[in-house]
Design an enzyme around this catalytic site. Structure first.
Site, PDB file in Angstrom:
ATOM      1  CE  LYS A 196     -14.373  33.526  60.122  1.00  0.00           C
ATOM      2  NZ  LYS A 196     -14.612  32.380  61.002  1.00  0.00           N
ATOM      3  NE  ARG A 198     -16.932  30.450  57.358  1.00  0.00           N
ATOM      4  CZ  ARG A 198     -15.991  29.538  57.557  1.00  0.00           C
ATOM      5  NH1 ARG A 198     -15.556  28.776  56.581  1.00  0.00           N
ATOM      6  NH2 ARG A 198     -15.460  29.398  58.757  1.00  0.00           N
ATOM      7  CG  ASP A 224     -13.375  30.854  66.702  1.00  0.00           C
ATOM      8  OD1 ASP A 224     -14.364  31.530  67.058  1.00  0.00           O
ATOM      9  OD2 ASP A 224     -13.085  30.667  65.503  1.00  0.00           O
TER      10      ASP A 224
END
Ligand code: R5P
Length: 301
Positions: A196, A198, A224
């Protein structure tokens, strides 16, 4: 021992009291006309070991926690344990830019110095364990972290135990690897993590990645620690669907579900959403009450 549930952890507080067979203490929570919070413990706690249960998911929750600790002290309790199932402000655990407050340090100091009778603090799956060092300050308060991952694993097993297709556990980023492993391993589920990046506070990019496991047609549980805006889960879900995954379920420890989080995730293709009751919501299907009660139980003798 008496259990004092704060405004943010009413159901969980009641469940912990039921597990332990302890008395629940009611409180009054209101605001003055100028908006300031007013908190009062109703009931006799003098000489008792008081367990204050209050998650911090907002500024208000923090003030209520500090007020409850102060009120318990003022009522002459023998000892206070603070159960803070969701420790908010923990993601700002360093200065990313000069001049920034290290929020978790400020919060830790205010809690630790709030009441001399405060003996122990229990938190659940903090964002980064290293941030608990901010509680190791010049007061004699012990901090313990509890791990809700076995409860999530048990829930998945009960839910999917008889499913004809196997379960694969996926962490949406590398930070979720420990949780994915802890949930998957006891039951022999396969697991892997995505990558990931951000972009903004509510936008993330999940990079296409060759997973170590074949997920085609399999039931996926994305796990998560925190779901806030749902952006991470929505993007992970889209990517997994492009890779022909089967049904996609989501489980988290702390379900904040801010803004359009639930809609975003369901729209992306999430079939079912599950969280614990560290933050109480419609999706709190897994209770951490037993986990907390087990820790507090020795104090009953
Ligand atoms: C971040 O590192 C956390 O583990 C979560 O992935 C993050 O807080 C989720 O935020 P959101 O739901 O806003 O994408």
């Amino acid at each position: 021992m008496k259990i004092i549930p704060g405004k943010a952890s009413q159901a969980l507080g009641a469940r912990i009291a039921a597990e332990l067979g302890c008395e629940l203490v009611l409180c009054e929570f209101r605001r003055f006309p100028d908006g300031e919070l007013y908190t009062r413990i109703i009931g006799d706690v003098e000489g008792e070991h008081a367990v204050v249960v209050q998650s911090i998911r907002s500024d208000t929750d923090l003030v209520v926690l500090l007020q409850l600790l102060d009120a318990a002290e003022a009522e002459g309790v023998s000892k206070i344990t603070a159960v803070i199932p969701y420790l908010g402000y923990a993601r700002q655990d360093k200065q990313f830019k000069p001049g920034e407050a290290v929020s978790i340090r400020a919060i830790a100091r205010s809690i630790c110095f709030s009441a001399p009778a405060l003996d122990s603090i229990y938190v659940v799956n903090v964002h980064d364990r290293a941030e608990l060092r901010y509680f190791q300050i010049d007061v004699d308060v012990r901090v313990h972290e509890l791990d809700a991952s076995p409860l999530i694993g048990d829930y998945i097993m009960k839910m999917m135990g008889i499913a004809p297709t196997p379960v694969v556990v996926i962490g949406p980023d590398e930070g979720a690897e420990e949780l994915a492993r802890a949930v998957a391993t006891p039951y022999g589920f396969d697991y892997d993590v995505l990558e990931k990046k951000r972009l903004t506070g509510d936008e993330v990019e999940i990079k296409p990645k060759e997973l170590s496991i074949d997920i085609e047609g399999k039931n996926i549980f994305i796990v998560d620690d925190i779901i806030s805006t749902g952006g991470t889960i929505a993007e992970a879900t889209k990517l997994l669907r492009e890779q022909n995954a089967g049904d996609i379920y989501v489980a988290c420890v702390h379900g904040l579900f801010v803004q359009n989080a639930v809609l975003r995730m369901l729209h992306a293709g999430v079939k079912e959403l599950i969280s614990t009751d560290t933050v109480e919501s419609l999706f709190s299907r897994v209770s951490i009450a037993k986990l907390v009660a087990k820790e507090l139980e020795p104090g009953l003798q």
